[in-house]
Design an enzyme around this catalytic site. Structure first.
Site, mmCIF file in Angstrom:
data_model
loop_
_atom_site.group_PDB
_atom_site.id
_atom_site.type_symbol
_atom_site.label_atom_id
_atom_site.label_comp_id
_atom_site.label_asym_id
_atom_site.label_seq_id
_atom_site.Cartn_x
_atom_site.Cartn_y
_atom_site.Cartn_z
ATOM 1 N N GLU A 167 0.840 -1.213 0.000
ATOM 2 C CA GLU A 167 0.000 0.000 0.000
ATOM 3 C C GLU A 167 0.869 1.255 0.000
ATOM 4 O O GLU A 167 0.757 2.121 0.873
ATOM 5 C CB GLU A 167 -0.978 -0.018 1.190
ATOM 6 N N GLU B 220 -4.964 -8.688 -0.306
ATOM 7 C CA GLU B 220 -5.788 -8.344 0.860
ATOM 8 C C GLU B 220 -7.226 -8.201 0.395
ATOM 9 O O GLU B 220 -7.518 -7.368 -0.469
ATOM 10 C CB GLU B 220 -5.313 -7.047 1.516
HETATM 11 O O1 AHR Z 1 -5.366 -5.881 6.875
HETATM 12 C C1 AHR Z 1 -5.302 -4.713 7.617
HETATM 13 C C2 AHR Z 1 -4.619 -3.567 6.880
HETATM 14 O O2 AHR Z 1 -5.384 -3.207 5.775
HETATM 15 C C3 AHR Z 1 -3.272 -3.864 6.292
HETATM 16 O O3 AHR Z 1 -2.245 -3.725 7.216
HETATM 17 C C4 AHR Z 1 -3.150 -2.826 5.235
HETATM 18 O O4 AHR Z 1 -2.311 -3.229 4.177
HETATM 19 C C5 AHR Z 1 -4.576 -2.575 4.806
HETATM 20 O O5 AHR Z 1 -4.885 -1.251 4.757
#
Ligand code: AHR
Length: 492
Positions: free
Chosen positions: A174, A296
Site C-alpha cells: 500500500e 488483501e
Molecule cells: O489488513 C489490515 C490492513 O489493511 C493492512 O495492514 C493494510 O495493508 C490494509 O490497509
C-alpha cells in the site's frame, strides 16, 4: 422460476491457481501473538512456540501460501530486529496497530517454521516505506543465499545453515497510503530500484510482486504497468468489503436485511474491479505474464465492542461465509489473470478463519467455506453459462446467484453456488455438457438466522451439512438452494 445453467465440462478455460486460496497474517492485534504464536513456554500446547490447535485446523484447509509480516506493519518492519536470541530482540512499538509493544519474538525463522508446519509457500513483504534498499537486499540474501556471505553467515550463526526457499516476495505494501503516501510515478521508480537488488541466488527464483492499487485506483495500475511492468511478476490489488463507508463502518453482528444486501452488492463489485484492472494490464501485458495478486480482501467491520479498536477483532457470521463464497467464485472465474489472493486475515483479525480466546479456538463460517471450496485448487476452470435470477431491494438489483465450476485431473466436476438472497429459495436446473456424471454429493453451509455465528460456547452453530437438495436425472441436475446458502457439489 428455475434458473438454467450449462456447464461445459469438455472445454476447460484456464487453470485455477491454488494460491487463490492464500492467507495473510500480520503483526496486528492478536493475529500473530496469541493467535498463532504463544511461545515454547506457554501452557497452550505448541510446536516450537506455534499453537498446535491452530496448526491442525489450518492444515485441514490445504493452505497454499501465507503472506507476512504485513500489511502496514511491513513498511515499518526491520527484519534484523526479529532474529537472534528472543530475549535480546529489540522491543518496539507497533505504532500502526494499537501502539502496543512488539517484542519481535516472531521473526523470520519462526515464520518459515510456521510455513513448514502448514506445508505452504511463504510470501514475504519487504519494507519500501521506511527501509533501505540495502536492508531489503540483505533480507533476501539472509533467507536464500547458499554459500559464504555476510548474511548467510549471520543466518548460520542463528542456527540455520541451509537457506530457505522463498518464491513470493512483495516490494512494499500500500505504497499509496501507509507504505509511504507515494504517487504511482514515484513508487514505480522505487519499485524498479528496490527489486533490482532483491537477487535470485542459486536456484532460488523470486516471483516479485509490486504494490498495487487501492480498490478502483485504475491510474495506479496504468502507471505501474507502463513504467515497471517488465520488472514484475505480479501486481497486487487491495479491496475490502465495507458496509456503510470507510468513515462510518458497521458492526459484524446485529445487521438487518438492508445491510445484508449492501454487503453482497459490495462483494460482487470485486468482479468489476478485476475486469477493469485486468483490461489495463492486458494493454501492457497481452500474454498475461504478470499475475494480478489480490493479497488483501475480506470484510471490514467495526471492532467488537470492548476490544482494542486498533486490533481489528470482529465476529464472523453467515454473511461472511457468503462474502467468501462470492469472492472465491469471482477469483476462479478470472483465473487467467488472478494468480493469488490472500484473505485478511488468518486468525483473530478482520474476516478471520479462526478466533481464539486463551486456549480456546473456534472455526468461523469463513473457515468452512475455505474447507468446502478447497476441492477447486489447481483444477481446470469450466465455462458456466446462465442467466441469474435477480435479487432486489428497493430500487436496487443484483444477481441472486454466484457460481463457478472446475474439473480435477481425475475428471470429477465441482460446482460452487451461492444463493445470495436473504429470503428466496433458488431453483436450478444444471445441464452438464461433456460429462457423464452418475453420482452427486454436496455440502451446504446455511442457517435460518442471517446473523448466525459461532461462539466459544456454541462453536458449531454455523457448520457444513450434507446437501440433500440435489438430484441427477438424464444428465440434468436439479437443485433447490435455501436462501443465504453456500453449496459445493461433486459430480463423478
Ligand atoms: O489488513 C489490515 C490492513 O489493511 C493492512 O495492514 C493494510 O495493508 C490494509 O490497509
Amino acid at each position: 422460476m428455475t434458473a438454467k445453467l450449462r456447464i461445459l465440462s469438455d472445454a476447460p478455460k484456464s487453470k485455477i491457481n491454488k494460491n487463490i486460496y492464500g492467507h495473510f497474517a500480520e503483526h496486528l492485534g492478536r493475529c500473530i501473538y496469541e493467535g498463532i504464536w504463544v511461545g515454547e513456554d506457554s501452557p497452550i500446547p505448541n510446536t516450537d512456540g506455534i499453537r498446535n490447535d491452530v496448526i491442525a485446523a489450518l492444515r485441514k484447509l490445504d493452505i497454499p501460501v501465507l503472506r507476512w509480516p504485513g500489511g502496514c506493519f511491513a513498511d515499518e518492519y526491520h527484519w534484523k530486529d526479529g532474529i537472534g536470541k528472543p530475549e535480546t530482540r529489540k522491543r518496539m512499538i507497533n505504532t500502526h496497530w494499537g501502539g502496543v509493544v512488539e517484542n519481535n519474538h516472531f521473526g523470520t525463522h519462526e515464520f518459515f517454521r510456521l510455513c513448514e508446519l502448514l506445508e505452504c509457500e511463504p510470501y514475504i513483504c519487504g519494507n519500501v516505506g521506511s527501509g533501505t534498499v540495502q536492508e531489503m537486499s540483505e533480507w533476501v540474501e539472509y533467507m536464500t543465499f547458499d554459500g559464504e556471505s555476510p548474511m548467510a553467515g549471520l543466518r548460520a550463526g542463528n542456527g540455520r545453515e541451509q537457506p530457505w526457499t522463498l518464491k513470493y516476495f512483495g516490494v512494499g505494501n500500500e505504497n499509496w497510503g501507509c507504505g509511504g503516501n507515494m504517487r504511482p510515478e514515484y513508487y514505480a521508480d522505487l519499485y524498479r530500484r528496490y527489486q533490482t537488488y532483491a537477487r535470485n541466488y542459486g536456484d532460488n527464483k523470486l516471483y516479485k510482486i509490486a504494490g498495487g492499487a487501492n480498490v478502483d485506483d485504475y491510474n495506479w495500475t496504468e502507471v505501474l504497468m507502463r513504467e515497471a511492468g517488465q520488472f514484475m511478476d505480479g501486481l497486487s490489488l487491495h479491496s475490502y468489503t465495507i458496509p456503510g463507508s470507510w468513515e462510518e463502518k458497521r458492526f459484524a453482528l446485529g445487521f438487518d436485511n438492508g445491510e445484508w444486501f449492501e454487503t453482497m452488492k459490495k462483494s460482487l463489485h470485486m468482479n468489476e474491479l478485476i475486469t477493469r484492472h485486468s483490461n489495463i494490464m492486458d494493454k501492457y501485458d497481452p500474454e498475461r505474464r504478470v499475475g494480478l495478486i489480490i493479497d488483501e480482501w475480506g470484510t471490514w467491520f467495526l471492532s467488537e465492542p470492548g476490544t482494542n479498536p486498533g486490533f481489528l477483532y470482529q465476529q464472523n457470521t453467515l454473511r461472511d461465509a457468503l462474502v467468501a463464497g462470492i469472492h472465491l467464485n469471482i477469483f476462479q472465474n478470472h483465473s487467467k489473470r488472478v494468480q493469488m489472493a490472500n484473505i485478511a486475515q488468518m486468525v483473530n483479525v478482520l474476516q478471520a478463519l479462526i478466533l481464539t480466546e486463551g486456549d480456546k479456538l473456534l472455526l468461523t463460517p469463513t473457515y468452512h467455506v475455505f474447507d468446502m471450496y478447497k476441492v477447486h485448487q489447481d483444477n481446470e476452470l469450466l465455462e458456466v453459462s446462465f442467466e441469474s435470477p435477480v435479487y432486489s431491494m428497493g430500487e436496487e438489483s443484483i444477481p441472486q446467484l454466484s457460481v463457478s465450476a472446475s474439473r480435477d485431473a481425475s475428471g470429477k466436476v465441482y460446482v460452487s453456488i451461492c444463493n445470495i438472497s436473504h429470503a428466496d429459495n433458488a431453483a436450478l436446473s444444471i445441464e452438464l455438457v461433456g460429462t457423464s456424471a452418475r453420482t452427486i454429493n454436496g455440502q451446504i453451509l446455511t442457517h435460518s438466522d442471517l446473523n448466525a455465528h459461532n461462539t466459544f460456547e456454541t462453536p458449531a452453530t454455523v457448520a457444513p451439512a450434507v446437501f440433500e437438495g440435489a438430484s441427477l436425472k438424464n444428465g440434468v441436475l436439479d437443485c433447490q438452494l435455501p436462501p443465504a446458502s453456500v453449496v459445493v457439489l461433486t459430480l463423478e
